[in-house]
Design a protein around this motif. Structure first.
Motif, short mmCIF file in Angstrom:
data_model
loop_
_atom_site.label_atom_id
_atom_site.label_comp_id
_atom_site.label_asym_id
_atom_site.label_seq_id
_atom_site.Cartn_x
_atom_site.Cartn_y
_atom_site.Cartn_z
N ILE A 1 -5.66 -0.21 18.12
CA ILE A 1 -6.13 -0.23 16.72
C ILE A 1 -7.00 1.00 16.46
O ILE A 1 -7.90 1.30 17.24
CB ILE A 1 -6.94 -1.52 16.44
N GLU A 2 -6.76 1.68 15.38
CA GLU A 2 -7.53 2.86 15.02
C GLU A 2 -8.94 2.46 14.57
O GLU A 2 -9.11 1.56 13.75
CB GLU A 2 -6.84 3.64 13.91
N VAL A 3 -9.96 3.14 15.12
CA VAL A 3 -11.35 2.90 14.75
C VAL A 3 -11.91 4.17 14.13
O VAL A 3 -11.89 5.24 14.75
CB VAL A 3 -12.19 2.49 15.98
N ILE A 4 -12.41 4.07 12.91
CA ILE A 4 -13.00 5.20 12.20
C ILE A 4 -14.51 4.97 12.11
O ILE A 4 -14.96 3.94 11.61
CB ILE A 4 -12.40 5.35 10.79
N LYS B 1 -5.82 -7.36 14.56
CA LYS B 1 -4.47 -7.05 15.07
C LYS B 1 -3.42 -7.81 14.29
O LYS B 1 -2.34 -7.27 13.97
CB LYS B 1 -4.40 -7.40 16.56
N GLU B 2 -3.72 -9.05 13.95
CA GLU B 2 -2.77 -9.87 13.19
C GLU B 2 -2.59 -9.33 11.77
O GLU B 2 -1.48 -9.37 11.23
CB GLU B 2 -3.30 -11.32 13.14
N LYS B 3 -3.68 -8.80 11.18
CA LYS B 3 -3.60 -8.28 9.82
C LYS B 3 -2.94 -6.90 9.76
O LYS B 3 -2.35 -6.53 8.75
CB LYS B 3 -5.00 -8.20 9.21
N ALA C 1 -16.39 -10.36 19.64
CA ALA C 1 -15.60 -9.13 19.49
C ALA C 1 -14.12 -9.42 19.71
O ALA C 1 -13.26 -8.88 18.99
CB ALA C 1 -16.10 -8.07 20.47
N LYS C 2 -13.81 -10.25 20.69
CA LYS C 2 -12.41 -10.61 20.98
C LYS C 2 -11.77 -11.31 19.78
O LYS C 2 -10.63 -11.02 19.40
CB LYS C 2 -12.36 -11.52 22.21
N GLU C 3 -12.53 -12.24 19.17
CA GLU C 3 -12.02 -12.96 17.99
C GLU C 3 -11.75 -12.00 16.83
O GLU C 3 -10.73 -12.12 16.13
CB GLU C 3 -13.03 -14.03 17.58
N VAL C 4 -12.65 -11.04 16.64
CA VAL C 4 -12.48 -10.07 15.56
C VAL C 4 -11.26 -9.18 15.81
O VAL C 4 -10.46 -8.93 14.91
CB VAL C 4 -13.75 -9.21 15.41
#
Length: 499
Positions: free
Chosen positions: A384-387, A336-338, A328-331
């Protein structure tokens, strides 16, 4: 957002450990006493106020410990009520599935196995149905059912059984009491950390006796002195210095005292990345990790990526949890970078399907729940927005509509559907699929198919194509439905006219 930090009490004199054990005995006994008088079918039920006063006099607890014991008992009862509903729903679904399997089963061995399983599920279903009808809950064994069996079989001693039943106490935080009155985290002049515990034993005066025990808060540092991962120690001390409320639970296990500290973690304000203007990343969760697919603002495919770990399906215990967190941390760092918003499935974690042990372990809801929980919490921490979207038919739509079109896996095609659904797009059925349905369905059935709802159509398409593939015989008579994935995909392409 609430966060629980796992800490530990360091070595202490035997006198202090005896006082903590005595407090655990009284608190655990108070919970059991309160539970037996607050449960739905209680013989001698009591209201909350009278019960709190009785616990104070019976177990020599202060008013806050007594209230915490009643609160803990009430939480156990409410959770059991929810579990009864969930288990009833799960077994009802399992009974239905097994009955359907029985209709098509042919071998005697398979029929016998299914009947045995059906009998077991029906007994469980009747049990939970009675609880629902009567408004009751199943019996609760404080100390654990497996430990109780071990005690009955003589595998553990009476003393070990008592330690398992009386191994914890908790104290809720209070903003008006500058954090937590009964179990307060304090620092000395040299900045050493202690947990000051109210033993609920009065001295000669009317004041309660307190003990201070050294407390270890987790903080991993590398060779350069930098903190690895999250700095939980600083998070807790910051909450203590600002006199914010924090919940403390002390657990005695393996001759050690573990402390679970729950604080309110402040997260940055979530700013929408405007998916309608820049696009979105759809994420499909699987037993071995995540499948990511990026879409533009018009719902068109841009790129895809898989972040997985094969060890996740076989790892056990804390190792499995740690792998979920690392994935999850890697994702989260990648997203965040994108600079995109994220769309995920709003899953209901129910164990309403039956299968063999290997299948159930690989697809256990634990992995999905952990992965999605870690992912959602990580996104909140990074702003980060989560939908969340309805997960219905995402894999089926992706498999038949986008997998062959873009040459991606079924998981990435499902992630593509998730992203499109978050952007508000509906999935129309391609002409190729309608032609397949018209070719193999009779006129009356095809008319019903056309008039059915959109999601119902996708379900019927999936059922028909799977049935047709099972009926196609490979050379030598092998059924392709039970061969490797590539063979199944090849026959599906042939039916869709894209081979």
């Amino acid at each position: 957002m609430k966060t629980t930090i796992k800490a530990k009490l360091l070595e202490m004199p035997s006198e202090e450990s005896e006082k903590i054990n005595n407090l655990m005995l009284k608190f655990s006994s108070a919970i059991r006493f309160a539970f037996n008088r607050r449960k739905p079918d209680a013989y001698d039920s009591m209201n909350k106020g009278d019960l709190e006063k009785l616990l104070q006099s019976k177990y020599k607890l202060n008013s806050r410990y007594a209230k915490d014991a009643v609160m803990k008992a009430d939480s156990i009862i409410s959770s059991q009520k929810e579990l009864v509903k969930e288990y009833h729903s799960n077994y009802k679904s399992k009974v239905k599935q097994v009955k359907q399997e029985l209709k098509i089963a042919k071998s005697k061995q398979k029929i016998h196995a299914l009947k045995t399983k059906l009998d077991k599920y029906q007994r469980k279903l009747e049990k939970y149905q009675k609880h629902l009808d009567n408004g009751t809950i199943p019996k609760v064994i404080f100390g654990g059912k497996e430990n109780y069996k071990a005690r009955c079989e003589g595998k553990i001693s009476n003393q070990e059984w008592k330690e398992l039943r009386n191994n914890k106490f908790c104290s809720r935080g209070d903003k008006t009491k500058k954090g937590n009155l009964n179990t307060r985290i304090v620092l000395d002049k040299e900045d050493n950390i202690f947990l000051r515990i109210n033993t609920s034993v009065k001295k000669n005066s009317s004041r309660y006796e307190y003990i201070k025990v050294p407390l270890y808060l987790p903080q991993k540092e590398n060779l350069e002195g930098e903190v690895n991962g999250r700095d939980y120690k600083s998070m807790v001390l910051k909450a203590v210095n600002k006199e914010k409320p924090y919940y403390v639970e002390v657990i005695h296990k393996d001759n050690q005292y573990f402390v679970h500290i729950t604080i309110e973690e402040k997260t940055p304000e979530i700013k929408s990345a405007n998916p309608e203007q820049v696009g979105i990343i759809g994420i499909d969760t699987n037993p071995d990790g995540f499948a990511l697919t990026c879409l533009d603002q018009e719902g068109n495919y841009k790129w895809h990526k898989c972040i997985t770990n094969p060890e996740l399906t076989s790892a056990k215990g804390n190792r499995r949890t740690n792998l979920c967190g690392e994935l999850a941390k890697e994702v989260v760092e990648f997203i965040k970078e994108k600079g995109y918003s994220v769309a995920i499935e709003d899953l209901e974690f129910k164990r309403n399907r039956y299968g063999n042990k290997k299948f159930e372990r690989a697809s256990h809801q634990f992995v999905y729940r952990k992965l999605l929980t870690f992912l959602e919490r990580g996104c909140k921490r990074k702003g980060i927005e989560v939908i969340k979207i309805n997960p219905a038919f995402t894999s089926i739509i992706g498999k038949y509509k986008y997998q062959h079109q873009f040459g991606i896996s079924v998981h990435n095609s499902a992630a593509l559907v998730i992203g499109r659904r978050a952007l508000g797009f509906n999935e129309r059925i391609p002409k190729q699929l309608i032609q397949v349905m018209s070719s193999y369905l009779k006129r009356v059935k095809f008319t019903k198919f056309i008039s059915s709802s959109q999601w119902s159509k996708w379900g019927k398409i999936d059922y028909l194509i799977k049935t047709l593939i099972k009926n196609i015989k490979k050379k030598g008579g092998e059924n392709p439905a039970y061969s490797k994935d590539y063979a199944y995909s090849r026959y599906r392409k042939r039916l869709l006219g894209i081979a």
